[in-house]
Design a protein around this motif. Structure first.
Motif, PDB file in Angstrom:
ATOM      1  N   ARG A 165       0.848  -1.200   0.000  1.00  0.00           N
ATOM      2  CA  ARG A 165       0.000   0.000   0.000  1.00  0.00           C
ATOM      3  C   ARG A 165       0.875   1.239   0.000  1.00  0.00           C
ATOM      4  N   PHE A 166       0.324   2.314  -0.561  1.00  0.00           N
ATOM      5  CA  PHE A 166       1.049   3.576  -0.668  1.00  0.00           C
ATOM      6  C   PHE A 166       1.010   4.310   0.669  1.00  0.00           C
ATOM      7  N   ILE A 167       2.160   4.732   1.169  1.00  0.00           N
ATOM      8  CA  ILE A 167       2.167   5.447   2.449  1.00  0.00           C
ATOM      9  C   ILE A 167       2.855   6.814   2.339  1.00  0.00           C
ATOM     10  N   GLY A 168       3.157   7.248   1.111  1.00  0.00           N
ATOM     11  CA  GLY A 168       3.809   8.545   0.940  1.00  0.00           C
ATOM     12  C   GLY A 168       2.796   9.683   0.972  1.00  0.00           C
ATOM     13  N   ASN A 169       3.290  10.901   0.828  1.00  0.00           N
ATOM     14  CA  ASN A 169       2.424  12.078   0.760  1.00  0.00           C
ATOM     15  C   ASN A 169       2.302  12.492  -0.716  1.00  0.00           C
ATOM     16  N   PRO A 170       1.147  12.243  -1.327  1.00  0.00           N
ATOM     17  CA  PRO A 170       1.027  12.494  -2.776  1.00  0.00           C
ATOM     18  C   PRO A 170       1.186  13.960  -3.153  1.00  0.00           C
ATOM     19  N   LYS A 171       0.964  14.871  -2.201  1.00  0.00           N
ATOM     20  CA  LYS A 171       1.102  16.297  -2.513  1.00  0.00           C
ATOM     21  C   LYS A 171       2.554  16.740  -2.453  1.00  0.00           C
ATOM     22  N   ARG A 172       3.400  15.942  -1.835  1.00  0.00           N
ATOM     23  CA  ARG A 172       4.812  16.311  -1.681  1.00  0.00           C
ATOM     24  C   ARG A 172       5.735  15.477  -2.561  1.00  0.00           C
ATOM     25  N   LEU A 173       5.377  14.229  -2.741  1.00  0.00           N
ATOM     26  CA  LEU A 173       6.247  13.300  -3.477  1.00  0.00           C
ATOM     27  C   LEU A 173       6.204  13.617  -4.976  1.00  0.00           C
ATOM     28  N   THR A 174       7.375  13.847  -5.561  1.00  0.00           N
ATOM     29  CA  THR A 174       7.429  14.165  -6.992  1.00  0.00           C
ATOM     30  C   THR A 174       7.930  12.960  -7.786  1.00  0.00           C
ATOM     31  N   LEU A 175       7.740  13.028  -9.089  1.00  0.00           N
ATOM     32  CA  LEU A 175       8.258  11.961  -9.947  1.00  0.00           C
ATOM     33  C   LEU A 175       9.774  11.842  -9.777  1.00  0.00           C
ATOM     34  N   MET A 176      10.448  12.986  -9.595  1.00  0.00           N
ATOM     35  CA  MET A 176      11.899  12.952  -9.452  1.00  0.00           C
ATOM     36  C   MET A 176      12.325  12.228  -8.173  1.00  0.00           C
ATOM     37  N   ASP A 177      11.537  12.354  -7.104  1.00  0.00           N
ATOM     38  CA  ASP A 177      11.864  11.650  -5.855  1.00  0.00           C
ATOM     39  C   ASP A 177      11.943  10.142  -6.110  1.00  0.00           C
ATOM     40  N   ILE A 178      11.050   9.646  -6.937  1.00  0.00           N
ATOM     41  CA  ILE A 178      11.034   8.202  -7.237  1.00  0.00           C
ATOM     42  C   ILE A 178      12.146   7.853  -8.217  1.00  0.00           C
ATOM     43  N   ILE A 179      12.292   8.680  -9.230  1.00  0.00           N
ATOM     44  CA  ILE A 179      13.328   8.422 -10.244  1.00  0.00           C
ATOM     45  C   ILE A 179      14.709   8.378  -9.605  1.00  0.00           C
ATOM     46  N   ALA A 180      14.952   9.296  -8.674  1.00  0.00           N
ATOM     47  CA  ALA A 180      16.281   9.399  -8.048  1.00  0.00           C
ATOM     48  C   ALA A 180      16.660   8.133  -7.267  1.00  0.00           C
ATOM     49  N   LEU A 181      15.659   7.350  -6.875  1.00  0.00           N
ATOM     50  CA  LEU A 181      15.949   6.105  -6.143  1.00  0.00           C
ATOM     51  C   LEU A 181      16.553   5.039  -7.055  1.00  0.00           C
ATOM     52  N   PHE A 182      16.292   5.164  -8.360  1.00  0.00           N
ATOM     53  CA  PHE A 182      16.680   4.083  -9.274  1.00  0.00           C
ATOM     54  C   PHE A 182      17.692   4.484 -10.342  1.00  0.00           C
ATOM     55  N   GLU A 183      17.749   5.774 -10.654  1.00  0.00           N
ATOM     56  CA  GLU A 183      18.641   6.209 -11.728  1.00  0.00           C
ATOM     57  C   GLU A 183      19.980   6.672 -11.162  1.00  0.00           C
ATOM     58  N   PRO A 184      21.076   6.140 -11.650  1.00  0.00           N
ATOM     59  CA  PRO A 184      22.384   6.649 -11.234  1.00  0.00           C
ATOM     60  C   PRO A 184      22.610   8.013 -11.877  1.00  0.00           C
ATOM     61  N   PRO A 185      23.497   8.835 -11.304  1.00  0.00           N
ATOM     62  CA  PRO A 185      23.805  10.108 -11.963  1.00  0.00           C
ATOM     63  C   PRO A 185      24.271   9.833 -13.386  1.00  0.00           C
ATOM     64  N   ARG A 186      23.801  10.661 -14.347  1.00  0.00           N
ATOM     65  CA  ARG A 186      24.105  10.388 -15.750  1.00  0.00           C
ATOM     66  C   ARG A 186      25.576  10.627 -16.067  1.00  0.00           C
ATOM     67  N   ALA A 187      26.183   9.647 -16.682  1.00  0.00           N
ATOM     68  CA  ALA A 187      27.581   9.781 -17.102  1.00  0.00           C
ATOM     69  C   ALA A 187      27.619  10.400 -18.497  1.00  0.00           C
ATOM     70  N   ALA A 188      28.739  10.986 -18.839  1.00  0.00           N
ATOM     71  CA  ALA A 188      28.876  11.555 -20.187  1.00  0.00           C
ATOM     72  C   ALA A 188      28.749  10.437 -21.209  1.00  0.00           C
ATOM     73  N   PRO A 189      27.965  10.654 -22.266  1.00  0.00           N
ATOM     74  CA  PRO A 189      27.821   9.604 -23.277  1.00  0.00           C
ATOM     75  C   PRO A 189      29.146   9.352 -23.980  1.00  0.00           C
ATOM     76  N   PRO A 190      29.361   8.126 -24.465  1.00  0.00           N
ATOM     77  CA  PRO A 190      30.635   7.776 -25.089  1.00  0.00           C
ATOM     78  C   PRO A 190      31.030   8.727 -26.222  1.00  0.00           C
ATOM     79  N   ALA A 191      30.005   9.211 -26.968  1.00  0.00           N
ATOM     80  CA  ALA A 191      30.314  10.075 -28.110  1.00  0.00           C
ATOM     81  C   ALA A 191      30.802  11.452 -27.663  1.00  0.00           C
ATOM     82  N   ALA A 192      30.518  11.795 -26.395  1.00  0.00           N
ATOM     83  CA  ALA A 192      30.845  13.144 -25.936  1.00  0.00           C
ATOM     84  C   ALA A 192      32.081  13.106 -25.043  1.00  0.00           C
TER      85      ALA A 192
END
Lengths: 135, 147
Positions: free
Chosen positions: A65-92
């Protein structure tokens, strides 16, 4: 910003659970509803549980069940749990004119994407889910 | 009791003080100029509205209908909205938004636009919560280096 599969599963699961906070579906039920891997989703839900966004309810009729605060929790809060900081792409490759120029453009795109994800709360997403789609 | 109404000359010191409280910058001359252009007007094409709670100004919104800017048909632009920090999360911003939106509708436009800094997450999030999405324009800029 290309999101990994785990991140997309997490967003789907959180939106599914937040849409009906009284429900306690299992990982399998959520996975079947959205046509995604239950095994992968179970791992994602454990991470969301450790972050205090969902709670695992044990026993008969248990699930998540969901226990967060929907008015405070942003998509980025969830994304940040799973996405590593972006590394420079090989071409760059830093240090070359082409690499630096390409990196600037990619960073511009990422900054826009990040600002969008930071500004959208779950509450806004739930409204969007209920709103009729305009073409 | 929350009351949304057109700004009056006596509201200007409150608006200036509220803006100073929120932004930390004193912009009296700017706000007097804005009031001269938008305040005290009876038509729906230019709006300077305040939110008063028990007579005290706790927020304001300013907007106008702009036609053919960037080649776009007439639409309503919101270019300022502020709510005193202690009064946020109480629906004041939503009431101001709805009031200016209704005035734009009355003026005959069917679209609302705004523009703000992408790191202004608070206000960006507020407009998103009202149903606003990214529009078809991209803002570009460059530094003028004096050459």
């Amino acid at each position: 910003m290309k999101l990994q599969k785990a991140t997309l599963f997490a967003l789907i699961a959180v939106l599914d659970l937040a849409a009906d906070p009284q429900a306690q579906p299992s990982a399998l039920e959520i996975a079947e509803r959205h046509g995604i891997s239950a095994h992968h989703l179970a791992k994602v839900l454990r991470t969301l549980g450790r972050a205090g966004i969902v709670d695992a309810v044990r026993g008969v009729g248990g699930g998540y069940r969901f226990i967060g605060n929907p008015k405070r929790l942003t998509l980025m809060d969830i994304i940040a749990l799973f996405e590593p900081p972006r590394a420079a792409p090989p071409a760059a490759r830093p240090g070359t004119g082409a690499g630096e120029a390409l990196l600037r453009v990619l960073n511009e795109i990422d900054e826009h994407a990040a600002a969008t994800f930071r500004s959208i709360t779950l509450s806004t997403m739930l409204k969007l889910m209920r709103a009729p789609v305009r073409t | 009791m929350l009351h949304i109404r057109p700004a009056a000359p006596d509201d200007l010191p409150c608006v200036i003080a509220l803006d100073r409280e929120v932004t930390g910058q004193e912009k009296s001359e700017y706000w007097r100029d804005v009031y001269a252009r938008f305040g005290g007007r009876s038509d729906d094409r230019r709006s300077f509205l305040v939110a008063a709670i028990d007579g005290r100004v706790e927020g304001f919104v300013i907007g106008e209908v702009r036609a053919w800017e960037f080649g776009a048909p007439p639409c309503g632009w919101i270019f300022a909205i502020q709510v005193r920090p202690c009064c946020r999360q109480g629906g004041v911003g939503t009431k101001l938004f709805e009031a200016v939106r209704d005035r734009f509708r009355a003026a005959g436009v069917d679209r609302l636009r705004t523009m703000l800094a992408r790191d202004n997450t608070l206000i960006l999030s507020f407009f998103r919560s009202q149903g606003m999405m990214a529009g078809p324009f991209v803002e570009l800029e460059m530094e003028l280096d004096g050459q």
